[in-house]
Design an enzyme around this catalytic site. Structure first.
Site, PDB file in Angstrom:
ATOM      1  N   HIS A  50       0.976  -1.208   0.095  1.00 39.14           N
ATOM      2  CA  HIS A  50      -0.240   0.169   0.133  1.00 39.14           C
ATOM      3  C   HIS A  50       0.963   1.207  -0.065  1.00 39.14           C
ATOM      4  O   HIS A  50       2.156   1.237   0.442  1.00 39.14           O
ATOM      5  CB  HIS A  50      -0.919  -0.121   1.278  1.00 39.14           C
ATOM      6  CG  HIS A  50      -0.195   0.230   2.514  1.00 39.14           C
ATOM      7  ND1 HIS A  50      -0.048   1.585   2.945  1.00 39.14           N
ATOM      8  CD2 HIS A  50       0.382  -0.446   3.380  1.00 39.14           C
ATOM      9  CE1 HIS A  50       0.294   1.669   4.177  1.00 39.14           C
ATOM     10  NE2 HIS A  50       0.956   0.453   4.485  1.00 39.14           N
ATOM     11  N   CYS A  51       0.186   2.336  -0.503  1.00 40.60           N
ATOM     12  CA  CYS A  51       0.941   3.731  -0.549  1.00 40.60           C
ATOM     13  C   CYS A  51       0.240   4.355   0.528  1.00 40.60           C
ATOM     14  O   CYS A  51      -0.401   3.800   1.391  1.00 40.60           O
ATOM     15  CB  CYS A  51       1.057   4.368  -1.800  1.00 40.60           C
ATOM     16  SG  CYS A  51      -0.386   4.401  -2.503  1.00 40.60           S
ATOM     17  N   ILE A  52       0.193   5.965   0.546  1.00 37.72           N
ATOM     18  CA  ILE A  52      -0.657   6.396   1.525  1.00 37.72           C
ATOM     19  C   ILE A  52      -2.051   6.671   1.506  1.00 37.72           C
ATOM     20  O   ILE A  52      -2.770   6.458   2.520  1.00 37.72           O
ATOM     21  CB  ILE A  52      -0.174   7.989   1.348  1.00 37.72           C
ATOM     22  CG1 ILE A  52       1.515   8.170   1.556  1.00 37.72           C
ATOM     23  CG2 ILE A  52      -0.889   8.997   2.192  1.00 37.72           C
ATOM     24  CD1 ILE A  52       1.961   9.674   1.297  1.00 37.72           C
ATOM     25  N   ARG A  91      -3.443   4.009  -1.300  1.00 39.26           N
ATOM     26  CA  ARG A  91      -4.188   3.096  -2.167  1.00 39.26           C
ATOM     27  C   ARG A  91      -3.577   1.747  -1.445  1.00 39.26           C
ATOM     28  O   ARG A  91      -2.228   1.527  -1.239  1.00 39.26           O
ATOM     29  CB  ARG A  91      -4.001   3.173  -3.406  1.00 39.26           C
ATOM     30  CG  ARG A  91      -4.398   4.563  -4.066  1.00 39.26           C
ATOM     31  CD  ARG A  91      -3.758   4.832  -5.498  1.00 39.26           C
ATOM     32  NE  ARG A  91      -3.998   6.216  -5.942  1.00 39.26           N
ATOM     33  CZ  ARG A  91      -3.630   6.725  -7.148  1.00 39.26           C
ATOM     34  NH1 ARG A  91      -3.565   5.822  -8.010  1.00 39.26           N
ATOM     35  NH2 ARG A  91      -3.976   7.945  -7.588  1.00 39.26           N
ATOM     36  N   THR A 141       7.293   2.693  -2.225  1.00 39.06           N
ATOM     37  CA  THR A 141       6.068   2.794  -1.606  1.00 39.06           C
ATOM     38  C   THR A 141       6.367   2.387  -0.131  1.00 39.06           C
ATOM     39  O   THR A 141       6.128   3.049   0.776  1.00 39.06           O
ATOM     40  CB  THR A 141       4.930   2.279  -2.122  1.00 39.06           C
ATOM     41  OG1 THR A 141       4.767   2.896  -3.456  1.00 39.06           O
ATOM     42  CG2 THR A 141       3.683   2.485  -1.120  1.00 39.06           C
TER      43      THR A 141
END
Length: 640
Positions: free
Chosen positions: A25-27, A29, A110
């Protein structure tokens, strides 16, 4: 839907655990590599409560969650037992061209964002404290905090070694050892002593390079390591793999890294830095206008990850970034301006709530809720945000705005625009750029005409209708209820709750939305009381106390289901006042529940009221489909 249930639904609709190759995951998504894209039920995932959007980009499947992404991922990670075997890799689809590059960069950078964002913010706060005279650079407090702020960048090869190893599917500890050789004192001490004469290894020169804060050399090194490891692992016999495999792999990889790949990566980084400087020297304002206007689209497609190597390279070599971080700051503020204008202008209470919360997130640098929840839905506010971003981008690149640390580009990152060498002009440029982007997108959104109304369902029962007028005061959004003929009987169900009406089709639970349990309507309650909707008898009380069934004197079977997935509470926060077999009168108390505690548990409190014996009737018709309804006001009409 709580985080555990949401993650379980996402896994199932993504084709199940067996279809997921990798998840991270990113910030905002969740990101997946999947075996078979056809197994992903994209439209169903978009409808999940808690999902802002979903899309395929750069051979990744992305699910936009927003601010709760870390919590959802934590649950999802616990439910996945990812198999990264060679056989699975053979079955996995391979990315090609630019998609492969972007997928790789995203997968590597990420996971390390929390470390570099956290330490970057600390550096900004330290700069602010020094500027305000609250902390001195010679103090012990500054030295300790500064070492924390610089640690992630100084030892960046170690962070990238782990994330690269995970992306290239090779042993993380061997990758860390590879990073350790780049930062080993033999090379660093020689560099610091200006000993530029290369060390010789098998008569080949090992360049003396400072690999602290470097980006590209370790990524290329781990990529090479992944191939060497797989080749050696096949050759070495099983009984002695533990002893010899890692040793042989390192003896092959490290010299190649130090002699060829490391210097090559350094040169690539240097040219990235030079390329950025040339771009701004020759077309700064135009570059800012183009990137400022297009950055939301770039972020949506995941192309912004292509800027990460150059951004980190600039921060490590120059001490500042002039491209990704400043541009993202003004474009994020343009999104914030647009959604705040929507908040002021809209008459739709649901949109007003979404605009306020996503506007606050955008001010803090998280724009996906604003993008997917507001501006893209309404379209014209999105166009306004592009104009605001272009205007702000043109200004900040014209004045050469610099960001001196890596952080989420929002208002909290403004201390990173304080020049460590002194002077406040750079910070003032940042504030002006933020104001330009916010104000222009805000004013344009207010000036433009856009439609935020929600489609109103229509009711149509028969060619020979007769209007039934309930004995209630007229309301906005009231629809006429029609019946089949004058001889047919109608039954009435009063509202058991006070709250906002929600059509069943809008519920995230498909069982209710598709009317599998019967027709009816849902209510989002504003108080924690359920009362009898007619004179009748209680036929069932759920053990978990969240649902109750009743039958009226004329045979209408009703299910009142308080909240969605509230069965998981196992009766907590519910107090049932009746029992099965008990007769009740209209308005008698049935259930009391703690509304705020259920919301705090992360559950949707919207409550379906269903006629479970719908097939016994020609139709079941809600009297109102929108607006607020009071307890004991006419809610449903059944037609025989």
């Amino acid at each position: 839907m709580n985080h555990r249930e949401l993650s379980a639904e996402i896994i199932q609709l993504t084709g199940g655990e067996e279809n997921i190759i990798q998840a991270w995951h990113c910030i905002t998504r969740l990101r997946f590599n999947v075996k078979d894209e056809k197994k992903v039920q994209l439209e169903q995932i978009k409808k999940l409560n808690g999902v802002l959007g979903a899309q395929f980009q750069n051979d990744q499947f992305q699910v936009v969650i927003g601010n709760n992404v870390a919590a959802v991922y934590a649950e999802l990670e616990g439910q996945l037992k990812q198999d990264t075997s060679t056989e699975q890799d053979k079955q996995a689809p391979r990315s090609r061209g630019i998609n492969a590059v972007l997928d790789t960069i995203s997968g590597i950078f990420t996971p390390i964002l929390p470390a570099i964002v956290g330490t970057g913010m600390l550096k900004g706060i330290l700069a602010l404290l020094v500027t305000l005279g609250l902390l001195h650079e010679t103090s012990g407090e500054y030295q300790i905090l500064s070492s924390i702020g610089n640690a992630a960048f100084y030892f960046l090869p170690f962070l990238l070694a782990v994330s690269s190893a995970r992306k290239f599917k090779v042993n993380e500890y061997i990758a860390l050892t590879l990073a350790g050789t780049l930062l080993y004192p033999t090379i660093l001490d020689a560099f610091n002593a200006n000993h530029l004469e290369p060390i010789r290894f098998l008569s080949l020169p090992v360049s003396i390079v400072n690999y602290t804060q470097s980006v590209i050399p370790i990524i290329l090194g781990v990529w090479l390591l992944s191939y060497v490891y797989r080749w050696v692992d096949k050759v070495i016999p099983g009984p002695v793999k533990v002893i010899f495999t890692s040793m042989i792999v390192l003896v092959i990889t490290v010299p190649v890294l130090l002699i060829a790949i490391g210097p090559l990566g350094t040169y690539i980084g240097t040219y990235l830095e030079m390329g950025t400087s040339w771009l701004f020297a020759h077309s700064g304002p135009l570059t800012g206008i183009i990137l400022g206007g297009l950055m939301p689209l770039i972020v949506m497609t995941g192309m912004h990850y292509a800027f990460f190597p150059g951004t980190l390279q600039n921060l490590s070599k120059l001490g500042y970034d002039v491209l990704l971080l400043p541009i993202n700051l003004v474009t994020n503020m343009s999104q914030a301006g647009a959604v705040m204008a929507v908040f002021l202008k809209t008459k739709n209470p649901n949109m007003k709530s979404i605009a306020l919360s996503s506007g606050i997130s955008a001010l803090l640098g998280i724009t996906e809720p604003a993008l997917y929840g507001v501006t893209l839905k309404l379209k014209k506010p999105f166009y306004a945000s592009l104009v605001g971003g272009a205007a702000g981008g043109g200004f900040i690149t014209a004045v050469g705005l610099k960001c001196f640390g890596f952080a989420v580009p929002g208002l909290l990152s403004l201390p990173l625009y304080i020049d460590p060498k002194g002077g406040m002009s750079n910070l003032w440029y940042a504030l002006i750029g933020v104001a330009i982007s916010f104000v222009i997108s805000f004013i344009l959104t207010l000036m433009l005409k856009w439609d935020d109304s929600e489609p109103q369902p229509s009711v149509s029962l028969d060619p020979q209708p007769m209007e039934v007028k309930p004995e209630t005061s007229p309301k906005e959004n009231k629809l006429p209820v029609t019946v089949h003929s004058i001889e047919e009987k109608k039954g009435e169900v009063q509202s058991p709750l006070t709250g906002e009406l929600v059509p069943l089709a809008e519920l995230p639970d498909k069982t209710f939305a598709d009317e599998l349990t019967g027709k009816g309507i849902a209510i989002r309650p504003t108080e924690g009381k359920v009362t009898a909707p007619f004179d009748g008898i209680v036929t069932m009380v759920a053990k978990s106390k969240h649902a109750i069934m009743l039958q009226s004197m004329d045979g209408i079977d009703i299910l009142i289901h308080v909240g969605l997935n509230t069965v998981s509470l196992k009766g907590k926060f519910f107090d049932v006042k009746v029992e099965a077999g008990q007769e009740v009168r209209l308005g008698d108390p049935l259930i009391e529940f703690d509304l705020e505690s259920i919301k705090a548990a992360g559950l949707d409190i919207v409550s379906p009221v269903i006629v479970t014996n719908t097939p016994d009737y020609l139709d079941v018709v809600p009297v109102h489909v929108k607006g607020v309804i009071s307890m004991n006001e006419l809610l449903l009409v059944t037609v025989r």
